[in-house]
Design an enzyme around this catalytic site. Structure first.
Site: not given
Length: 306
Positions: A177, A227, A297
């Site tokens: 990520r 998310s 994130e």
């Protein structure tokens, strides 16, 4: 003539008038439906226009921010000063043999569907990721065991000097990520993916299975940023939040999803302050209960409302 009017006039020399907006409400461009206004909202239609806007930003010391389709982003209620660039008009997808070239503003979902049509395998994991191609590179987007770095060959970017540069996949330092794009200040223009010829039915079966898993588990009925947290080593963020008995917890109109603990949804006209406060509450609670630091994130940018 005030400073804002001067900047606006200069932008009109670089970008078509219909693609330059002043005081644009940014929540209209985000999945969370949160965020204040942008001083200037630019939707260029060519690589040259992007280069020119970046050079103007450098010459006149005007901050600029790149905005994809806002699927993994929270913008504060005070909005963003300077120039916000959105690449929605640069959304072409094409193929050549086993490679697909997708412009930055194309949705990664649409790119995976295009790959299916061309009988090319490798982007199945992206069939439910709502971000753009540029955003997918920015954060090395992934799902269900696949990620961008598995298939990226190279990309063209505009660097922070306004120059057009080709970068290989290895140049981006893609990791879980993350990439070095934020540090380098690159604007991704287009990406080339190396894929494998596979039967249509095989690819579609995988995509159908992943779509079912996503739709059955994720709270798609409410606005959200997807998310919220990265997976901590050795744990699952959603499981930690669930075991902390945080599902259904709300601050203002923001709520920890009862369907998937890893999501925070805008259930009732939440403000960005509500959303951020709830994120921080979740982090604090999980840390107290399990000693695990949840790293975001989702990106948070912009200014607080005065």
């Amino acid at each position: 003539m005030d400073k804002k009017q001067k900047i606006y006039n200069k932008l009109l020399d670089l970008v078509k008038k219909e693609n330059v907006k002043v005081d644009e409400v940014l929540k209209d461009h985000l999945y969370t439906k949160l965020g204040g206004k942008a001083d200037f909202f630019i939707t260029p239609t060519s690589y040259k226009e992007i280069q020119n806007v970046v050079k103007l930003s450098n010459e006149d010391d005007i901050p600029f921010t790149l905005l994809g389709n806002g699927s993994n982003l929270i913008i504060k209620d005070g909005g963003i000063r300077g120039i916000v660039i959105n690449l929605k008009h640069l959304d072409d997808i094409s193929s050549d043999g086993n490679t697909i070239v997708a412009q930055s503003g194309a949705r990664i979902i649409d790119t995976s569907r295009y790959a299916l049509k061309k009988h090319l395998s490798g982007l199945e994991f992206a069939c439910g990721i709502p971000g753009t191609v540029g955003g997918a590179l920015y954060m090395n987007a992934g799902a269900y065991g696949g990620e961008i770095k598995d298939v990226l060959d190279y990309a063209y970017v505009v660097d922070k000097q306004g120059d057009l540069v080709k970068r290989l996949a290895s140049d981006f330092e893609l990791d879980y990520r993350t990439s070095n794009i934020p540090d380098n200040g690159d604007i991704v223009l287009e990406a080339t993916f190396n894929l494998k010829p596979t039967s249509y039915n095989e690819i579609k079966a995988v995509m159908d299975d992943l779509t079912f898993k996503r739709e059955s588990k994720q709270p798609l009925e409410y606005p959200s940023c997807g998310s919220v947290f990265k997976r901590p080593p050795g744990y699952f963020a959603g499981k930690l939040i669930q075991d902390s008995e945080l599902q259904g917890t709300n601050i203002g109109g923001a709520e920890v999803s009862k369907k998937h603990a890893g999501f925070i949804v805008n259930k009732d006209n939440a403000s960005t302050t509500d959303y951020i406060s709830l994120i921080e509450h979740v982090q604090k609670t999980v840390k107290e209960k399990f000693g695990v630091d949840l790293e975001r994130e989702v990106r948070i940018i912009g200014e607080d409302k005065e």
